[in-house]
Design an enzyme around this catalytic site. Structure first.
Site, PDB file in Angstrom:
ATOM      1  N   LYS A 113       0.850  -1.188   0.000  1.00  0.00           N
ATOM      2  CA  LYS A 113       0.000   0.000   0.000  1.00  0.00           C
ATOM      3  C   LYS A 113       0.888   1.241   0.000  1.00  0.00           C
ATOM      4  O   LYS A 113       1.954   1.263   0.612  1.00  0.00           O
ATOM      5  CB  LYS A 113      -0.923   0.015   1.222  1.00  0.00           C
ATOM      6  CG  LYS A 113      -1.897  -1.145   1.281  1.00  0.00           C
ATOM      7  CD  LYS A 113      -2.939  -0.964   2.351  1.00  0.00           C
ATOM      8  CE  LYS A 113      -2.339  -0.791   3.730  1.00  0.00           C
ATOM      9  NZ  LYS A 113      -1.505  -1.921   4.159  1.00  0.00           N
ATOM     10  N   HIS A 226      -5.587   5.150   8.965  1.00  0.00           N
ATOM     11  CA  HIS A 226      -4.683   5.219  10.114  1.00  0.00           C
ATOM     12  C   HIS A 226      -5.094   6.306  11.094  1.00  0.00           C
ATOM     13  O   HIS A 226      -4.252   6.882  11.767  1.00  0.00           O
ATOM     14  CB  HIS A 226      -3.242   5.453   9.651  1.00  0.00           C
ATOM     15  CG  HIS A 226      -2.721   4.378   8.769  1.00  0.00           C
ATOM     16  ND1 HIS A 226      -2.662   4.509   7.395  1.00  0.00           N
ATOM     17  CD2 HIS A 226      -2.258   3.137   9.056  1.00  0.00           C
ATOM     18  CE1 HIS A 226      -2.167   3.395   6.872  1.00  0.00           C
ATOM     19  NE2 HIS A 226      -1.920   2.554   7.859  1.00  0.00           N
ATOM     20  N   ASP A 410     -33.882  -3.763  25.274  1.00  0.00           N
ATOM     21  CA  ASP A 410     -33.044  -3.575  24.094  1.00  0.00           C
ATOM     22  C   ASP A 410     -33.158  -2.176  23.500  1.00  0.00           C
ATOM     23  O   ASP A 410     -32.617  -1.905  22.432  1.00  0.00           O
ATOM     24  CB  ASP A 410     -33.361  -4.620  23.026  1.00  0.00           C
ATOM     25  CG  ASP A 410     -34.841  -4.676  22.677  1.00  0.00           C
ATOM     26  OD1 ASP A 410     -35.587  -3.801  23.156  1.00  0.00           O
ATOM     27  OD2 ASP A 410     -35.242  -5.593  21.937  1.00  0.00           O
ATOM     28  N   CYS A 413     -38.402  -0.028  22.615  1.00  0.00           N
ATOM     29  CA  CYS A 413     -39.838  -0.062  22.927  1.00  0.00           C
ATOM     30  C   CYS A 413     -40.543   1.148  22.336  1.00  0.00           C
ATOM     31  O   CYS A 413     -41.610   1.039  21.725  1.00  0.00           O
ATOM     32  CB  CYS A 413     -40.050  -0.126  24.432  1.00  0.00           C
ATOM     33  SG  CYS A 413     -41.795  -0.118  24.925  1.00  0.00           S
ATOM     34  N   PRO A 570     -41.215  -0.364  30.567  1.00  0.00           N
ATOM     35  CA  PRO A 570     -41.645   0.475  29.439  1.00  0.00           C
ATOM     36  C   PRO A 570     -42.964   0.031  28.827  1.00  0.00           C
ATOM     37  O   PRO A 570     -43.792   0.863  28.454  1.00  0.00           O
ATOM     38  CB  PRO A 570     -40.484   0.334  28.438  1.00  0.00           C
ATOM     39  CG  PRO A 570     -39.316  -0.096  29.254  1.00  0.00           C
ATOM     40  CD  PRO A 570     -39.867  -0.930  30.349  1.00  0.00           C
ATOM     41  N   GLY A 571     -43.165  -1.282  28.710  1.00  0.00           N
ATOM     42  CA  GLY A 571     -44.417  -1.772  28.140  1.00  0.00           C
ATOM     43  C   GLY A 571     -45.616  -1.414  28.988  1.00  0.00           C
ATOM     44  O   GLY A 571     -46.682  -1.056  28.469  1.00  0.00           O
TER      45      GLY A 571
END
Length: 592
Positions: A113, A226, A410, A413, A570-571
């Site tokens: 490279k 880099h 996760d 929600c 949350p639900g």
């Protein structure tokens, strides 16, 4: 603010040698030279200088770009890869050790490279190897298209397009071609490819702090591999805009970096820089192909999407475009045992892909679509305002739900509920609002189509159970008692199929007290609107009490009780909020 990055490492000085040890344990076809820590060379386990009757293809450079370069060692690609320390060119002695280990009478090709350190170290090693009697050729790859000419003596940087050059050279060597022809094919391939990178974050070197060079909402265009700054800093844009800019830069007729013109055929490589999810890379690839076809007039013969040459943990991607000459395609399609080459993309890429139609469901084949009544009854008006209010309050609650869920689940929600609520607001114009049972059924169908996730399934079951309970009264006005019975049936169905009960820290801990209070107040002869509002207060109280519960269902079961005590479920908060909003909307409707 700069901060110490979290890394799964031991001593930062040992990351390269420990990476190599893990690599050869993972891939039996690879081996390494016993020269740690100075000599870090990965080579084919089945090749030695004494047995190699083909041209050896060798590449390498600083580490931190994995899977490059060691991941491309294998029959049909590289014979050996020389690994430097992170972002540091390998020393001459290490390169010489690799040359001596795998080069037979056919000689070796060094693919380098275009970075000053790599050119100097590989160049000096090549000269020393020639003194020792080895036949050595070198090809320098500089495929960067970000920096406008003039570039001084440094020239264009070597980027992910180097991987395509590896493949062409490796296939040519495997075919038994002599050194001069292998080198000529590699050099020709290097002249046909252009690359440009885009960084969303700055990478973090092992043992060092994370730089805060790139602020929020900014991206770097035309960066190297880099951690050096890009050619320009820009505001974050949709991927459509970013991809279009990169393609225009690579294919610019002003710079003429690559010999590609309209009507030609190309190869596309979309490369992740280390911290980019495959989902985002596929989105970029899906946008790049039609732009190449429609905006640039190019046929796309091959598409390679994945992580090929990285910059440690940097979020971002690079795009490489290569002219698809028939000999190049033949080399790219040739078989290889290199573990990191994408084996599943050989063969002609079709000019366009027409999605296969979704088979219609039995109900979709025969049922007439529902229609909104031309004139709403009193029940229809109440349903409309209740549904719209409940959906809108969920839209407003999205961020709070996501925040709570990020701590105990996760983190999606709010987004899931938002999709469902938004779809309901779009579909309500077709709901048969004068028929409560069919309206509930249509809400369930909307949720099933648009919402997704576990919440989507739960709410679909909830609506379908309510519909089953209300269906005998379809076409007539539903009484408050029938609504209460439908709510109880929905709760029972969710509990049956989801497995949760009271105290499990789920949405049932809001719905169960609401149902209990509603039935209790109605049985006591309470005004139905008042009973509805009181039951909504019970729902909110129940949702708040989930802070004191240990989860026994869902992803929250894996979370410590200390963390659970900081936020409600949350639900439960979602269902209590829309239920409360609907109750207050109905109350306001009858007051007015």
């Amino acid at each position: 603010m700069a901060f110490q990055a979290k890394k799964l490492i031991n001593n930062p000085d040992d990351v390269v040698t420990e990476f190599i040890e893990g690599l050869v344990e993972t891939y039996p076809g690879l081996q390494y030279l016993d020269g740690f820590p100075q000599v870090k060379v990965v080579l084919r386990a089945d090749v030695s200088s004494a047995t190699n009757d083909k041209v050896a293809v060798i590449s390498g450079g600083g580490s931190g770009h994995e899977p490059a370069h060691a991941g491309y060692v294998g029959e049909g690609m590289l014979t050996a890869a020389i690994c430097g320390d992170v972002f540091a060119s390998p020393p001459v002695d290490s390169i010489l050790a690799g040359i001596r280990a795998v080069t037979g009478p056919m000689g070796c090709l060094l693919i380098v490279k275009n970075y000053t350190g790599d050119r100097l170290n590989f160049g000096l090693a090549a000269e020393q190897a020639k003194v020792e009697g080895y036949k050595v050729e070198t090809v320098i790859v500089g495929d960067d298209c970000a920096l406008p000419p003039p570039r001084g003596i440094a020239g264009r940087r070597g980027l992910a397009g180097t991987i395509l050059v590896h493949k062409v050279a490796g296939a040519a060597a495997a075919a038994g071609l002599p050194l001069a022809k292998v080198a000529a094919e590699a050099k020709h391939a290097s002249e046909l490819v252009g690359t440009m990178g885009v960084g969303l974050t700055v990478c973090t070197l092992p043992g060092q702090v994370t730089s805060d060079r790139l602020g929020p909402g900014k991206i770097e265009l035309g960066l190297g591999i880099h951690a050096e700054p890009g050619a320009a800093v820009a505001d974050l844009q949709p991927v459509d805009v970013v991809v279009s800019h990169v393609l225009n830069q690579i294919l610019s007729t002003e710079t003429n970096y690559v010999p590609i013109t309209r009507g030609g055929r190309v190869i596309l490589m979309v490369n992740g820089l280390g911290g980019t999810p495959l989902m985002e890379l596929m989105i970029a690839a899906g946008k790049a192909v039609p732009r190449l076809q429609l905006e640039h007039g190019l046929a796309v013969d091959r598409v390679y999407t994945g992580t090929f040459m990285t910059s440690l943990d940097m979020a971002g991607f690079s795009i490489s475009i290569m002219r698809a000459d028939p000999p190049i395609l033949e080399r790219l399609d040739a078989s290889t045992k290199a573990p990191s080459w994408p084996v599943g993309v050989d063969g002609v890429h079709p000019p366009t892909k027409i999605p296969i139609p979704v088979p219609p469901s039995p109900s979709a084949k025969g049922d007439e679509p529902q229609r909104r009544p031309l004139q709403l009854s009193e029940q229809g008006q109440v349903l409309e305002i209740a549904i719209e209010t409940a959906a809108n309050v969920i839209l407003d609650l999205k961020d709070s739900l996501n925040d709570w869920d990020s701590k105990v689940g996760d983190g999606d929600c709010g987004s899931t509920m938002y999709r469902g609520a938004k779809a309901i607001l779009e579909d309500i114009k077709n709901y048969p609002l004068n028929d409560a049972a069919e309206t509930v059924n249509e809400i369930g169908s909307t949720i099933r189509r648009a919402m997704g996730g576990t919440s989507g399934i739960i709410y679909t079951i909830f609506c379908k159970a309510a519909y089953t309970q209300l269906k005998p009264s379809s076409g007539s006005v539903v009484t408050p008692k029938q609504w209460a019975e439908a709510l109880a049936a929905s709760i029972a169905a969710v509990s049956k199929y989801g497995g949760a009960s009271a105290g499990y820290r789920t949405l049932l801990d809001a719905l169960l007290p609401a149902s209990s209070v509603l039935q209790e107040k109605l049985n006591a002869g309470e005004d139905p609107i008042t009973a509805f509002v009181l039951s909504s207060e019970a729902a909110l109280t129940g949702a708040e009490l989930t802070k004191k519960m240990q989860a026994q269902a869902g992803r929250s079961t894996y979370v410590s009780s200390e963390l659970l005590s900081t936020v409600p479920d949350p639900g439960a908060m979602a269902v209590a909020t829309w239920y409360r909003a609907a109750a207050l909307a109905v109350q306001q409707k009858y007051k007015s």
